[in-house]
Design a protein around this motif. Structure first.
Motif, PDB file in Angstrom:
ATOM      1  N   LEU A 291     -24.259  35.878  18.732  1.00 18.62           N
ATOM      2  CA  LEU A 291     -24.868  34.838  19.578  1.00 18.62           C
ATOM      3  C   LEU A 291     -26.243  35.261  20.077  1.00 18.62           C
ATOM      4  O   LEU A 291     -27.186  34.452  20.088  1.00 18.62           O
ATOM      5  CB  LEU A 291     -23.961  34.529  20.770  1.00 18.62           C
ATOM      6  CG  LEU A 291     -22.883  33.466  20.570  1.00 18.62           C
ATOM      7  CD1 LEU A 291     -22.047  33.314  21.842  1.00 18.62           C
ATOM      8  CD2 LEU A 291     -23.486  32.123  20.189  1.00 18.62           C
ATOM      9  N   LEU A 292     -26.368  36.517  20.502  1.00 23.47           N
ATOM     10  CA  LEU A 292     -27.658  37.003  21.009  1.00 23.47           C
ATOM     11  C   LEU A 292     -28.721  36.974  19.909  1.00 23.47           C
ATOM     12  O   LEU A 292     -29.841  36.498  20.130  1.00 23.47           O
ATOM     13  CB  LEU A 292     -27.506  38.417  21.559  1.00 23.47           C
ATOM     14  CG  LEU A 292     -26.845  38.546  22.931  1.00 23.47           C
ATOM     15  CD1 LEU A 292     -26.620  40.010  23.289  1.00 23.47           C
ATOM     16  CD2 LEU A 292     -27.699  37.870  24.015  1.00 23.47           C
ATOM     17  N   ILE A 293     -28.377  37.503  18.730  1.00 18.36           N
ATOM     18  CA  ILE A 293     -29.341  37.504  17.618  1.00 18.36           C
ATOM     19  C   ILE A 293     -29.714  36.074  17.244  1.00 18.36           C
ATOM     20  O   ILE A 293     -30.896  35.752  17.029  1.00 18.36           O
ATOM     21  CB  ILE A 293     -28.752  38.239  16.395  1.00 18.36           C
ATOM     22  CG1 ILE A 293     -28.508  39.706  16.721  1.00 18.36           C
ATOM     23  CG2 ILE A 293     -29.696  38.116  15.197  1.00 18.36           C
ATOM     24  CD1 ILE A 293     -27.762  40.463  15.643  1.00 18.36           C
ATOM     25  N   ASP A 294     -28.725  35.193  17.185  1.00 14.38           N
ATOM     26  CA  ASP A 294     -28.960  33.795  16.822  1.00 14.38           C
ATOM     27  C   ASP A 294     -29.875  33.101  17.828  1.00 14.38           C
ATOM     28  O   ASP A 294     -30.886  32.490  17.447  1.00 14.38           O
ATOM     29  CB  ASP A 294     -27.617  33.063  16.745  1.00 14.38           C
ATOM     30  CG  ASP A 294     -27.777  31.584  16.435  1.00 14.38           C
ATOM     31  OD1 ASP A 294     -28.269  31.256  15.334  1.00 14.38           O
ATOM     32  OD2 ASP A 294     -27.406  30.743  17.288  1.00 14.38           O
ATOM     33  N   GLN A 295     -29.542  33.200  19.104  1.00 14.20           N
ATOM     34  CA  GLN A 295     -30.312  32.487  20.125  1.00 14.20           C
ATOM     35  C   GLN A 295     -31.693  33.095  20.348  1.00 14.20           C
ATOM     36  O   GLN A 295     -32.668  32.368  20.557  1.00 14.20           O
ATOM     37  CB  GLN A 295     -29.530  32.441  21.436  1.00 14.20           C
ATOM     38  CG  GLN A 295     -28.322  31.526  21.404  1.00 14.20           C
ATOM     39  CD  GLN A 295     -28.705  30.086  21.085  1.00 14.20           C
ATOM     40  OE1 GLN A 295     -29.598  29.513  21.711  1.00 14.20           O
ATOM     41  NE2 GLN A 295     -28.034  29.495  20.093  1.00 14.20           N
ATOM     42  N   ILE A 296     -31.797  34.408  20.287  1.00 13.00           N
ATOM     43  CA  ILE A 296     -33.114  35.051  20.440  1.00 13.00           C
ATOM     44  C   ILE A 296     -34.044  34.623  19.312  1.00 13.00           C
ATOM     45  O   ILE A 296     -35.215  34.298  19.537  1.00 13.00           O
ATOM     46  CB  ILE A 296     -32.978  36.588  20.489  1.00 13.00           C
ATOM     47  CG1 ILE A 296     -32.337  37.018  21.803  1.00 13.00           C
ATOM     48  CG2 ILE A 296     -34.346  37.259  20.332  1.00 13.00           C
ATOM     49  CD1 ILE A 296     -31.968  38.489  21.864  1.00 13.00           C
TER      50      ILE A 296
ATOM     51  N   GLY B  24     -20.753  31.522  15.057  1.00  7.91           N
ATOM     52  CA  GLY B  24     -21.714  30.636  14.404  1.00  7.91           C
ATOM     53  C   GLY B  24     -21.624  29.209  14.914  1.00  7.91           C
ATOM     54  O   GLY B  24     -22.647  28.563  15.187  1.00  7.91           O
ATOM     55  N   ALA B  25     -20.406  28.714  15.056  1.00  8.44           N
ATOM     56  CA  ALA B  25     -20.217  27.350  15.558  1.00  8.44           C
ATOM     57  C   ALA B  25     -20.750  27.218  16.980  1.00  8.44           C
ATOM     58  O   ALA B  25     -21.434  26.240  17.319  1.00  8.44           O
ATOM     59  CB  ALA B  25     -18.735  26.976  15.512  1.00  8.44           C
ATOM     60  N   LEU B  26     -20.463  28.213  17.823  1.00  5.81           N
ATOM     61  CA  LEU B  26     -20.940  28.176  19.210  1.00  5.81           C
ATOM     62  C   LEU B  26     -22.463  28.252  19.268  1.00  5.81           C
ATOM     63  O   LEU B  26     -23.096  27.565  20.093  1.00  5.81           O
ATOM     64  CB  LEU B  26     -20.320  29.324  19.996  1.00  5.81           C
ATOM     65  CG  LEU B  26     -20.627  29.371  21.499  1.00  5.81           C
ATOM     66  CD1 LEU B  26     -20.222  28.063  22.177  1.00  5.81           C
ATOM     67  CD2 LEU B  26     -19.916  30.562  22.159  1.00  5.81           C
TER      68      LEU B  26
ATOM     69  N   ILE C 244     -29.082  32.115  11.714  1.00 10.17           N
ATOM     70  CA  ILE C 244     -28.101  33.193  11.822  1.00 10.17           C
ATOM     71  C   ILE C 244     -26.698  32.636  12.025  1.00 10.17           C
ATOM     72  O   ILE C 244     -25.717  33.153  11.468  1.00 10.17           O
ATOM     73  CB  ILE C 244     -28.469  34.148  12.979  1.00 10.17           C
ATOM     74  CG1 ILE C 244     -29.856  34.776  12.755  1.00 10.17           C
ATOM     75  CG2 ILE C 244     -27.411  35.238  13.145  1.00 10.17           C
ATOM     76  CD1 ILE C 244     -29.962  35.643  11.528  1.00 10.17           C
ATOM     77  N   ALA C 245     -26.581  31.579  12.823  1.00 13.43           N
ATOM     78  CA  ALA C 245     -25.270  30.969  13.066  1.00 13.43           C
ATOM     79  C   ALA C 245     -24.663  30.439  11.769  1.00 13.43           C
ATOM     80  O   ALA C 245     -23.467  30.618  11.516  1.00 13.43           O
ATOM     81  CB  ALA C 245     -25.406  29.836  14.094  1.00 13.43           C
ATOM     82  N   ASP C 246     -25.483  29.805  10.943  1.00 14.67           N
ATOM     83  CA  ASP C 246     -25.001  29.312   9.645  1.00 14.67           C
ATOM     84  C   ASP C 246     -24.520  30.472   8.773  1.00 14.67           C
ATOM     85  O   ASP C 246     -23.507  30.356   8.069  1.00 14.67           O
ATOM     86  CB  ASP C 246     -26.108  28.546   8.913  1.00 14.67           C
ATOM     87  CG  ASP C 246     -26.539  27.296   9.650  1.00 14.67           C
ATOM     88  OD1 ASP C 246     -25.700  26.711  10.360  1.00 14.67           O
ATOM     89  OD2 ASP C 246     -27.704  26.907   9.510  1.00 14.67           O
ATOM     90  N   MET C 247     -25.259  31.580   8.806  1.00 13.85           N
ATOM     91  CA  MET C 247     -24.868  32.756   8.026  1.00 13.85           C
ATOM     92  C   MET C 247     -23.506  33.290   8.478  1.00 13.85           C
ATOM     93  O   MET C 247     -22.672  33.674   7.662  1.00 13.85           O
ATOM     94  CB  MET C 247     -25.925  33.857   8.162  1.00 13.85           C
ATOM     95  CG  MET C 247     -27.223  33.579   7.437  1.00 13.85           C
ATOM     96  SD  MET C 247     -28.419  34.924   7.665  1.00 13.85           S
ATOM     97  CE  MET C 247     -27.550  36.300   6.911  1.00 13.85           C
TER      98      MET C 247
END
Length: 207
Positions: free
Chosen positions: A14-19, A109-111, A183-186
């Protein structure tokens, strides 16, 4: 795999995705791109619908885009609770590490994409012809539940014209791999691939 390790995995993703999304949103104008390698670019687009930009209204013509978006985001929010329960149940039953890891990846990923859909319309202004601002004074570009998912990972591994002898697509310009994702899709794709490839180990039955 314990609950603590699952939460740690989810938090890191989540952190990597949102950042990455917040950085791109606050440093790029929509459709800006930066070439990292010839086969990899950071290319900023926003997805209003489902996977590959598909919308519910594309299939159900009598539903407006806004109604479809509200329905889709609401469904995603409900679905995340189902995935969360699945994860908790798998941990409680001491299921295989592969199964728990896969569910945790899908959940994270969904979140990550749900956060975009629910909140980004409120906390960012528009990215058209300008760099978006976080928490702008004039308000966001849309209302709650109508945010757009930020995508930026683009891998055009091959670009060129297909051979003329190919049926239907011969002579046409072709790009592989064309979809832009995040990243979330990955994380979601990796989780599903783990369930498919390691199906027997993920869902192994104890004596």
């Amino acid at each position: 795999m314990s609950l603590k390790k699952s939460i740690l995995l989810i938090t890191v993703i989540l952190l990597i995705d949102q950042i990455s999304k917040i950085y791109v949103k606050t440093h790029f104008v929509l459709h800006d791109s930066v070439e990292v390698f010839s086969w990899f670019k950071i290319y900023f687009i926003e997805n209003e619908g489902m996977a590959w930009g598909t919308r519910i209204s594309d299939f159900v013509s009598f539903i407006s885009d806004r109604t479809a978006k509200t329905f889709l985001t609401s469904f995603r929010v409900i679905a995340i609770f189902g995935i969360g329960y699945w994860l908790y149940s798998a941990i409680k039953k001491r299921s295989s590490k592969i199964l728990i890891s896969a569910i945790a990846l899908i959940f994270a990923g969904a979140l990550g994409n749900i956060i975009d859909s629910v909140f980004y319309g409120v906390i960012f202004n528009d990215s058209h012809a300008q760099i978006a601002t976080f928490l702008p004074k004039e308000g966001g570009y849309d209302t709650l539940l109508h945010g757009k998912v930020v995508d930026m990972l683009y891998f055009p591994l091959y670009k060129g014209y297909l051979p003329e002898w190919l049926p239907f697509y011969g002579g046409k310009f072709f790009t592989f791999f064309e979809p832009v994702f995040n990243i979330a899709d990955m994380a979601i794709s990796t989780g599903f691939m783990m369930l498919i490839v390691f199906n027997k180990r993920a869902f192994s039955k104890k004596r």
